[in-house]
Design a protein around this motif. Sequence first.
Motif, PDB file in Angstrom:
ATOM      1  N   SER A 116       0.831  -1.197   0.000  1.00  0.00           N
ATOM      2  CA  SER A 116       0.000   0.000   0.000  1.00  0.00           C
ATOM      3  C   SER A 116       0.870   1.254   0.000  1.00  0.00           C
ATOM      4  O   SER A 116       1.449   1.618   1.025  1.00  0.00           O
ATOM      5  CB  SER A 116      -0.912   0.005   1.226  1.00  0.00           C
ATOM      6  OG  SER A 116      -1.643   1.216   1.285  1.00  0.00           O
ATOM      7  N   LEU A 117       0.939   1.914  -1.132  1.00  0.00           N
ATOM      8  CA  LEU A 117       1.711   3.150  -1.238  1.00  0.00           C
ATOM      9  C   LEU A 117       1.072   4.261  -0.417  1.00  0.00           C
ATOM     10  O   LEU A 117       1.771   4.999   0.282  1.00  0.00           O
ATOM     11  CB  LEU A 117       1.834   3.570  -2.703  1.00  0.00           C
ATOM     12  CG  LEU A 117       2.529   2.566  -3.623  1.00  0.00           C
ATOM     13  CD1 LEU A 117       2.402   3.007  -5.072  1.00  0.00           C
ATOM     14  CD2 LEU A 117       3.979   2.387  -3.232  1.00  0.00           C
ATOM     15  N   ARG A 118      -0.231   4.371  -0.480  1.00  0.00           N
ATOM     16  CA  ARG A 118      -0.934   5.401   0.283  1.00  0.00           C
ATOM     17  C   ARG A 118      -0.825   5.132   1.785  1.00  0.00           C
ATOM     18  O   ARG A 118      -0.569   6.029   2.577  1.00  0.00           O
ATOM     19  CB  ARG A 118      -2.395   5.496  -0.128  1.00  0.00           C
ATOM     20  CG  ARG A 118      -3.122   6.602   0.606  1.00  0.00           C
ATOM     21  CD  ARG A 118      -4.543   6.808   0.205  1.00  0.00           C
ATOM     22  NE  ARG A 118      -5.052   5.757  -0.659  1.00  0.00           N
ATOM     23  CZ  ARG A 118      -6.253   5.749  -1.179  1.00  0.00           C
ATOM     24  NH1 ARG A 118      -7.083   6.728  -0.917  1.00  0.00           N
ATOM     25  NH2 ARG A 118      -6.669   4.768  -1.951  1.00  0.00           N
ATOM     26  N   ALA A 159      12.823   9.568   2.257  1.00  0.00           N
ATOM     27  CA  ALA A 159      11.986   8.388   2.037  1.00  0.00           C
ATOM     28  C   ALA A 159      10.507   8.772   1.945  1.00  0.00           C
ATOM     29  O   ALA A 159       9.753   8.178   1.162  1.00  0.00           O
ATOM     30  CB  ALA A 159      12.209   7.363   3.145  1.00  0.00           C
ATOM     31  N   ALA A 160      10.081   9.751   2.732  1.00  0.00           N
ATOM     32  CA  ALA A 160       8.690  10.207   2.669  1.00  0.00           C
ATOM     33  C   ALA A 160       8.403  10.823   1.301  1.00  0.00           C
ATOM     34  O   ALA A 160       7.367  10.544   0.691  1.00  0.00           O
ATOM     35  CB  ALA A 160       8.410  11.212   3.787  1.00  0.00           C
ATOM     36  N   TYR A 161       9.326  11.640   0.823  1.00  0.00           N
ATOM     37  CA  TYR A 161       9.156  12.227  -0.505  1.00  0.00           C
ATOM     38  C   TYR A 161       9.151  11.131  -1.570  1.00  0.00           C
ATOM     39  O   TYR A 161       8.336  11.155  -2.501  1.00  0.00           O
ATOM     40  CB  TYR A 161      10.247  13.254  -0.803  1.00  0.00           C
ATOM     41  CG  TYR A 161      10.114  13.817  -2.185  1.00  0.00           C
ATOM     42  CD1 TYR A 161       9.093  14.727  -2.480  1.00  0.00           C
ATOM     43  CD2 TYR A 161      10.963  13.418  -3.212  1.00  0.00           C
ATOM     44  CE1 TYR A 161       8.934  15.226  -3.772  1.00  0.00           C
ATOM     45  CE2 TYR A 161      10.805  13.909  -4.496  1.00  0.00           C
ATOM     46  CZ  TYR A 161       9.794  14.806  -4.771  1.00  0.00           C
ATOM     47  OH  TYR A 161       9.635  15.293  -6.041  1.00  0.00           O
ATOM     48  N   LEU A 162      10.037  10.157  -1.415  1.00  0.00           N
ATOM     49  CA  LEU A 162      10.107   9.048  -2.360  1.00  0.00           C
ATOM     50  C   LEU A 162       8.818   8.222  -2.323  1.00  0.00           C
ATOM     51  O   LEU A 162       8.282   7.847  -3.364  1.00  0.00           O
ATOM     52  CB  LEU A 162      11.322   8.169  -2.038  1.00  0.00           C
ATOM     53  CG  LEU A 162      11.643   7.054  -3.008  1.00  0.00           C
ATOM     54  CD1 LEU A 162      11.910   7.600  -4.408  1.00  0.00           C
ATOM     55  CD2 LEU A 162      12.861   6.280  -2.506  1.00  0.00           C
ATOM     56  N   ASN A 163       8.317   7.969  -1.133  1.00  0.00           N
ATOM     57  CA  ASN A 163       7.043   7.256  -0.986  1.00  0.00           C
ATOM     58  C   ASN A 163       5.936   8.020  -1.708  1.00  0.00           C
ATOM     59  O   ASN A 163       5.141   7.434  -2.447  1.00  0.00           O
ATOM     60  CB  ASN A 163       6.733   7.092   0.504  1.00  0.00           C
ATOM     61  CG  ASN A 163       5.556   6.185   0.813  1.00  0.00           C
ATOM     62  OD1 ASN A 163       5.504   5.613   1.886  1.00  0.00           O
ATOM     63  ND2 ASN A 163       4.585   6.047  -0.067  1.00  0.00           N
ATOM     64  N   TYR A 164       5.902   9.343  -1.506  1.00  0.00           N
ATOM     65  CA  TYR A 164       4.916  10.176  -2.194  1.00  0.00           C
ATOM     66  C   TYR A 164       5.092  10.085  -3.715  1.00  0.00           C
ATOM     67  O   TYR A 164       4.111   9.947  -4.454  1.00  0.00           O
ATOM     68  CB  TYR A 164       5.023  11.633  -1.750  1.00  0.00           C
ATOM     69  CG  TYR A 164       4.192  12.540  -2.622  1.00  0.00           C
ATOM     70  CD1 TYR A 164       2.811  12.609  -2.468  1.00  0.00           C
ATOM     71  CD2 TYR A 164       4.784  13.282  -3.642  1.00  0.00           C
ATOM     72  CE1 TYR A 164       2.039  13.399  -3.297  1.00  0.00           C
ATOM     73  CE2 TYR A 164       4.023  14.073  -4.469  1.00  0.00           C
ATOM     74  CZ  TYR A 164       2.648  14.131  -4.310  1.00  0.00           C
ATOM     75  OH  TYR A 164       1.895  14.908  -5.145  1.00  0.00           O
ATOM     76  N   ALA A 165       6.331  10.145  -4.178  1.00  0.00           N
ATOM     77  CA  ALA A 165       6.601  10.099  -5.628  1.00  0.00           C
ATOM     78  C   ALA A 165       6.142   8.766  -6.216  1.00  0.00           C
ATOM     79  O   ALA A 165       5.541   8.741  -7.315  1.00  0.00           O
ATOM     80  CB  ALA A 165       8.086  10.331  -5.893  1.00  0.00           C
ATOM     81  N   PHE A 166       6.388   7.669  -5.520  1.00  0.00           N
ATOM     82  CA  PHE A 166       5.900   6.367  -6.009  1.00  0.00           C
ATOM     83  C   PHE A 166       4.372   6.355  -6.057  1.00  0.00           C
ATOM     84  O   PHE A 166       3.780   5.869  -7.017  1.00  0.00           O
ATOM     85  CB  PHE A 166       6.399   5.234  -5.098  1.00  0.00           C
ATOM     86  CG  PHE A 166       7.667   4.598  -5.587  1.00  0.00           C
ATOM     87  CD1 PHE A 166       7.652   3.595  -6.552  1.00  0.00           C
ATOM     88  CD2 PHE A 166       8.888   4.972  -5.066  1.00  0.00           C
ATOM     89  CE1 PHE A 166       8.813   2.996  -7.012  1.00  0.00           C
ATOM     90  CE2 PHE A 166      10.067   4.386  -5.504  1.00  0.00           C
ATOM     91  CZ  PHE A 166      10.031   3.393  -6.482  1.00  0.00           C
TER      92      PHE A 166
END
Length: 170
Positions: A116-118, A159-166
């Motif tokens: 779950s990306l979200r 990592a938070a920004y990367l998670n958002y980007a994914f």
Amino acid sequence: MASNSRLWSLPNRRPWLSLLFAIIGTELVGASGSIFTSMGLSTWYPTLTRPAIAPPDWIFAPVWTVLFALMGVAVWLVWRKASGERAHAARLALALFAGHFVVNIAWSAVYFGLQSLRGGLVVIVVLWALIVATIGAFARVDRRAGLLLVPYLAWVSFAAYLNYAFWAVN
């Protein structure tokens, strides 16, 4: 009660042994999240569209190893104060650290385990706030311990920004 007081005074009685214990313990707890990571890393994760900012996969293990080692040293510095005049603040800081570590592992469970990306994004925002709180609690006990967590905060911010980007491209 005697064994409890021995636990809190161990870092002052056997500093090198307790430092090693703190680092290895933090590394092992941190590595436990890889159980969830492995659930999606070879099957689900490669199917995702990678944002341009995503680093190569090989970078994550060495970065996390270094960050967990820094966390272990920070824990040790705070643990050393858990039997002195700052005992209450130190024990609260260590409890906060333990709680934050549950959320750290939960991110791997949600992101990779549940795929779950979200959900991962929600968890990492909570994790970020807990890291900030832990830095503050550690710094009140030993300034060096708080500073040792700053690279961790920087990496989790990335990592938070990367998670958002994914999440945004998938």
